[in-house]
Write a protein that holds these residues in place. Structure first.
Motif, PDB file in Angstrom:
ATOM      1  N   CYS A 226       0.837  -1.211   0.000  1.00 26.27           N
ATOM      2  CA  CYS A 226       0.000   0.000   0.000  1.00 26.27           C
ATOM      3  C   CYS A 226       0.868   1.255   0.000  1.00 26.27           C
ATOM      4  O   CYS A 226       1.490   1.593   1.005  1.00 26.27           O
ATOM      5  CB  CYS A 226      -0.912  -0.015   1.226  1.00 26.27           C
ATOM      6  SG  CYS A 226      -1.900  -1.521   1.317  1.00 26.27           S
ATOM      7  N   HIS A 227       0.908   1.911  -1.157  1.00 23.46           N
ATOM      8  CA  HIS A 227       1.814   3.049  -1.348  1.00 23.46           C
ATOM      9  C   HIS A 227       1.131   4.380  -1.068  1.00 23.46           C
ATOM     10  O   HIS A 227      -0.051   4.565  -1.387  1.00 23.46           O
ATOM     11  CB  HIS A 227       2.327   3.102  -2.783  1.00 23.46           C
ATOM     12  CG  HIS A 227       3.064   1.884  -3.237  1.00 23.46           C
ATOM     13  ND1 HIS A 227       4.236   1.468  -2.645  1.00 23.46           N
ATOM     14  CD2 HIS A 227       2.818   0.991  -4.235  1.00 23.46           C
ATOM     15  CE1 HIS A 227       4.673   0.379  -3.285  1.00 23.46           C
ATOM     16  NE2 HIS A 227       3.827   0.077  -4.241  1.00 23.46           N
ATOM     17  N   TYR A 228       1.934   5.302  -0.549  1.00 22.57           N
ATOM     18  CA  TYR A 228       1.479   6.668  -0.275  1.00 22.57           C
ATOM     19  C   TYR A 228       2.539   7.605  -0.834  1.00 22.57           C
ATOM     20  O   TYR A 228       3.699   7.571  -0.408  1.00 22.57           O
ATOM     21  CB  TYR A 228       1.332   6.835   1.233  1.00 22.57           C
ATOM     22  CG  TYR A 228       0.778   8.154   1.706  1.00 22.57           C
ATOM     23  CD1 TYR A 228      -0.607   8.338   1.835  1.00 22.57           C
ATOM     24  CD2 TYR A 228       1.614   9.199   2.048  1.00 22.57           C
ATOM     25  CE1 TYR A 228      -1.127   9.539   2.294  1.00 22.57           C
ATOM     26  CE2 TYR A 228       1.102  10.404   2.514  1.00 22.57           C
ATOM     27  CZ  TYR A 228      -0.272  10.564   2.632  1.00 22.57           C
ATOM     28  OH  TYR A 228      -0.789  11.758   3.097  1.00 22.57           O
ATOM     29  N   TYR A 229       2.164   8.410  -1.830  1.00 19.91           N
ATOM     30  CA  TYR A 229       3.096   9.346  -2.472  1.00 19.91           C
ATOM     31  C   TYR A 229       2.686  10.753  -2.067  1.00 19.91           C
ATOM     32  O   TYR A 229       1.774  11.331  -2.662  1.00 19.91           O
ATOM     33  CB  TYR A 229       3.009   9.238  -3.992  1.00 19.91           C
ATOM     34  CG  TYR A 229       3.306   7.872  -4.588  1.00 19.91           C
ATOM     35  CD1 TYR A 229       2.310   6.891  -4.685  1.00 19.91           C
ATOM     36  CD2 TYR A 229       4.562   7.571  -5.087  1.00 19.91           C
ATOM     37  CE1 TYR A 229       2.574   5.649  -5.254  1.00 19.91           C
ATOM     38  CE2 TYR A 229       4.829   6.321  -5.667  1.00 19.91           C
ATOM     39  CZ  TYR A 229       3.831   5.379  -5.738  1.00 19.91           C
ATOM     40  OH  TYR A 229       4.087   4.148  -6.305  1.00 19.91           O
ATOM     41  N   PRO A 230       3.370  11.327  -1.046  1.00 17.18           N
ATOM     42  CA  PRO A 230       2.993  12.678  -0.636  1.00 17.18           C
ATOM     43  C   PRO A 230       3.237  13.678  -1.776  1.00 17.18           C
ATOM     44  O   PRO A 230       4.030  13.414  -2.683  1.00 17.18           O
ATOM     45  CB  PRO A 230       3.942  12.975   0.537  1.00 17.18           C
ATOM     46  CG  PRO A 230       4.441  11.653   0.991  1.00 17.18           C
ATOM     47  CD  PRO A 230       4.472  10.800  -0.241  1.00 17.18           C
ATOM     48  N   VAL A 252      -2.120  -6.945  -9.361  1.00 20.00           N
ATOM     49  CA  VAL A 252      -3.446  -6.352  -9.560  1.00 20.00           C
ATOM     50  C   VAL A 252      -3.436  -5.049  -8.767  1.00 20.00           C
ATOM     51  O   VAL A 252      -3.435  -5.063  -7.541  1.00 20.00           O
ATOM     52  CB  VAL A 252      -4.555  -7.306  -9.054  1.00 20.00           C
ATOM     53  CG1 VAL A 252      -5.932  -6.647  -9.167  1.00 20.00           C
ATOM     54  CG2 VAL A 252      -4.528  -8.621  -9.841  1.00 20.00           C
ATOM     55  N   LEU A 253      -3.374  -3.937  -9.490  1.00 17.94           N
ATOM     56  CA  LEU A 253      -3.132  -2.638  -8.854  1.00 17.94           C
ATOM     57  C   LEU A 253      -4.374  -1.748  -8.836  1.00 17.94           C
ATOM     58  O   LEU A 253      -5.050  -1.586  -9.850  1.00 17.94           O
ATOM     59  CB  LEU A 253      -2.023  -1.908  -9.620  1.00 17.94           C
ATOM     60  CG  LEU A 253      -1.680  -0.520  -9.085  1.00 17.94           C
ATOM     61  CD1 LEU A 253      -0.543  -0.597  -8.074  1.00 17.94           C
ATOM     62  CD2 LEU A 253      -1.314   0.442 -10.199  1.00 17.94           C
ATOM     63  N   LEU A 254      -4.605  -1.190  -7.659  1.00 13.55           N
ATOM     64  CA  LEU A 254      -5.669  -0.190  -7.515  1.00 13.55           C
ATOM     65  C   LEU A 254      -4.964   1.160  -7.417  1.00 13.55           C
ATOM     66  O   LEU A 254      -4.127   1.357  -6.537  1.00 13.55           O
ATOM     67  CB  LEU A 254      -6.440  -0.488  -6.230  1.00 13.55           C
ATOM     68  CG  LEU A 254      -7.439   0.551  -5.727  1.00 13.55           C
ATOM     69  CD1 LEU A 254      -8.557   0.777  -6.729  1.00 13.55           C
ATOM     70  CD2 LEU A 254      -8.024   0.102  -4.378  1.00 13.55           C
ATOM     71  N   VAL A 311      -2.416   7.623  -3.699  1.00 15.82           N
ATOM     72  CA  VAL A 311      -2.311   6.308  -3.061  1.00 15.82           C
ATOM     73  C   VAL A 311      -2.545   5.216  -4.102  1.00 15.82           C
ATOM     74  O   VAL A 311      -3.250   5.424  -5.093  1.00 15.82           O
ATOM     75  CB  VAL A 311      -3.276   6.114  -1.856  1.00 15.82           C
ATOM     76  CG1 VAL A 311      -2.985   7.103  -0.752  1.00 15.82           C
ATOM     77  CG2 VAL A 311      -4.728   6.152  -2.277  1.00 15.82           C
ATOM     78  N   SER A 312      -1.919   4.075  -3.858  1.00 15.07           N
ATOM     79  CA  SER A 312      -2.149   2.906  -4.706  1.00 15.07           C
ATOM     80  C   SER A 312      -1.966   1.651  -3.854  1.00 15.07           C
ATOM     81  O   SER A 312      -1.292   1.695  -2.815  1.00 15.07           O
ATOM     82  CB  SER A 312      -1.181   2.900  -5.896  1.00 15.07           C
ATOM     83  OG  SER A 312       0.134   2.670  -5.456  1.00 15.07           O
ATOM     84  N   VAL A 313      -2.604   0.579  -4.301  1.00 15.22           N
ATOM     85  CA  VAL A 313      -2.481  -0.705  -3.603  1.00 15.22           C
ATOM     86  C   VAL A 313      -2.105  -1.763  -4.633  1.00 15.22           C
ATOM     87  O   VAL A 313      -2.895  -2.056  -5.536  1.00 15.22           O
ATOM     88  CB  VAL A 313      -3.812  -1.104  -2.920  1.00 15.22           C
ATOM     89  CG1 VAL A 313      -3.676  -2.461  -2.226  1.00 15.22           C
ATOM     90  CG2 VAL A 313      -4.265  -0.035  -1.951  1.00 15.22           C
ATOM     91  N   ALA A 314      -0.895  -2.294  -4.508  1.00 16.44           N
ATOM     92  CA  ALA A 314      -0.466  -3.341  -5.434  1.00 16.44           C
ATOM     93  C   ALA A 314      -0.772  -4.700  -4.806  1.00 16.44           C
ATOM     94  O   ALA A 314      -0.277  -5.002  -3.720  1.00 16.44           O
ATOM     95  CB  ALA A 314       1.026  -3.208  -5.728  1.00 16.44           C
ATOM     96  N   GLY A 315      -1.599  -5.485  -5.468  1.00 13.11           N
ATOM     97  CA  GLY A 315      -1.863  -6.865  -5.045  1.00 13.11           C
ATOM     98  C   GLY A 315      -0.836  -7.738  -5.757  1.00 13.11           C
ATOM     99  O   GLY A 315      -0.899  -7.942  -6.971  1.00 13.11           O
TER     100      GLY A 315
END
Ligand SMILES: O=C(O)CCC(=O)C(=O)O
Ligand SMILES: [Fe+2]
Length: 375
Positions: A226-230, A252-254, A311-315
């Motif tokens: 779970c990425h957070y890019y300020p 599988v990316l959100l 934000v992104s979530v890489a599965g």
């Protein structure tokens, strides 16, 4: 009031304006890591110049390098009605771009929204609460840090991340932070279902029995990254995620609405535009290995942005460093005299350890290529 980067949380982080001789990268990396507050901590401190450790090589900002061709589109595949043409589109995208987007994949929009919210909530909670999860110990149930490859990669990314391994089962969900626990568990289950369907489509696209890739356990492991890019005050100097390929079977990316994800195609960077409600799917290195290069694990990166947070979530479909003895090599059914095996067999664990040891940007696949002498 903006403060100089050198005083963030009492640690010395060399500001960009200092002369080269004052810059000692390992010291600054350690100082940054020791804050346990990530890039978010720097932004909270009000920096207006990014610390030197985040400087990315100038070749990353070459505008000639960005595709202006509007004809290259990442395909958006609708799973509402699955038929032969769906399989054909999955095959074409997997062979050519290594990326496609999915709509009507079965995960409701409110679940996607809650997942993105939970990523923001985790990273935006009180710094002191967030710090307790900051670790580089891979045995922890939830691993929060900035740059998993901080000490091995050449470039430090403008990004913080937390990760959670949901399969094969390792941890009791009760050990997860309450702020994101329920959705991590729910979202993982749903991504597992999408993964199972994708592995069926990919099997068919390879001309194999639909259960083939699930039967060889490509869907055995799933980690949510779970990425957070300020927001970045100098997006022309830093990169959100360095160019890399994924070291899994598929991802599988959100992603949210901000944008910045790009793939490398024909020596140009091509945007993967945010599509509301869609999931981005890409082929990883392990899939390229077992398909003997038929499906392509394509380089991609994320730009830093003045706007944010993104934000992104890489599965990530991989058992990563989970101990397992199962060997993966090019699928025999796909090989012939004209198409001999290019790669040697490996366990997922050895493959992952090789990836982690070099950090983002160095090809893991190359390391597993058979040499002339082996063939
Ligand atoms: O944040 C993104 O959109 C992509 C992240 C990524 O490439 C990865 O986690 O491997
Ligand atoms: Fe990636």
């Amino acid at each position: 009031m903006a403060v100089a980067a050198s005083t963030v949380n009492g640690f010395s982080l060399t500001p960009v304006s200092k002369a080269d001789e004052n810059y000692h990268r390992p010291t600054d990396l350690k100082a940054f890591d020791d804050t346990k507050a990530g890039v978010k901590g720097l932004v909270d401190a009000g920096i207006t110049e990014i610390p030197r450790i985040f400087y990315s090589p100038p070749e990353n900002f070459n505008s000639d390098d960005v595709s202006s061709e509007t004809q290259i589109h990442i395909p958006v595949i609708d799973l509402e009605h699955i038929d032969k043409s769906t399989v054909d589109r999955v095959r074409e995208a997997s062979e050519k771009l290594g990326f496609f987007q999915l709509i009507n994949h079965g995960i409701p929009v409110d679940v996607l929204e809650e997942m993105k919210d939970a990523v923001r909530r985790f990273h935006e909670q009180e710094t002191e609460s967030r710090k307790q999860y900051y670790t580089r110990d891979l045995t922890m149930p939830l691993i929060y840090n900035s740059n998993f490859d901080l000490y091995s990669a050449a470039t430090t990314n403008w990004r913080d991340t937390f990760g959670y391994i949901s399969a094969p089962k390792l941890h009791n969900p009760a050990s997860l932070p309450e702020i994101c626990r329920d959705i991590l568990v729910d979202y993982s289950k749903r991504v597992m279902e999408v993964g199972k369907l994708l592995f069926e489509l990919l099997s068919e696209a390879l001309g194999l029995n639909p259960n083939y890739l699930n039967d060889i356990d490509c869907n055995e492991g799933l980690a949510l990254v779970c990425h957070y890019y300020p927001q970045c005050p100098q997006p022309n100097l830093a990169i959100g995620t360095s160019e890399h390929t994924d070291n899994d079977f598929i991802t599988v990316l959100l992603q949210d609405h901000i944008g910045g994800l790009q793939i490398r195609y024909e020596n140009k960077w091509v945007d993967v535009p945010p599509v509301a409600g869609a999931l981005v799917v890409n082929i990883g290195d392990l899939m390229q290995l077992i398909t003997n290069d038929k499906f392509k694990s394509v380089k991609h990166r994320v730009l830093a942005n003045k706007e944010g947070p993104r934000v992104s979530v890489a599965g990530v479909f991989s058992t990563l460093s989970f101990p397992t003895s199962k060997l993966y090599g090019p699928i025999k059914e796909l090989l012939s005299e004209d198409n001999p095996a290019i790669y040697r067999e490996t366990t997922v664990r050895d493959f992952s350890i090789q990836f982690r040891s070099v950090g983002l940007g160095t090809s893991t696949l190359q390391h597993f290529k058979l040499s002339e002498a082996d063939t």
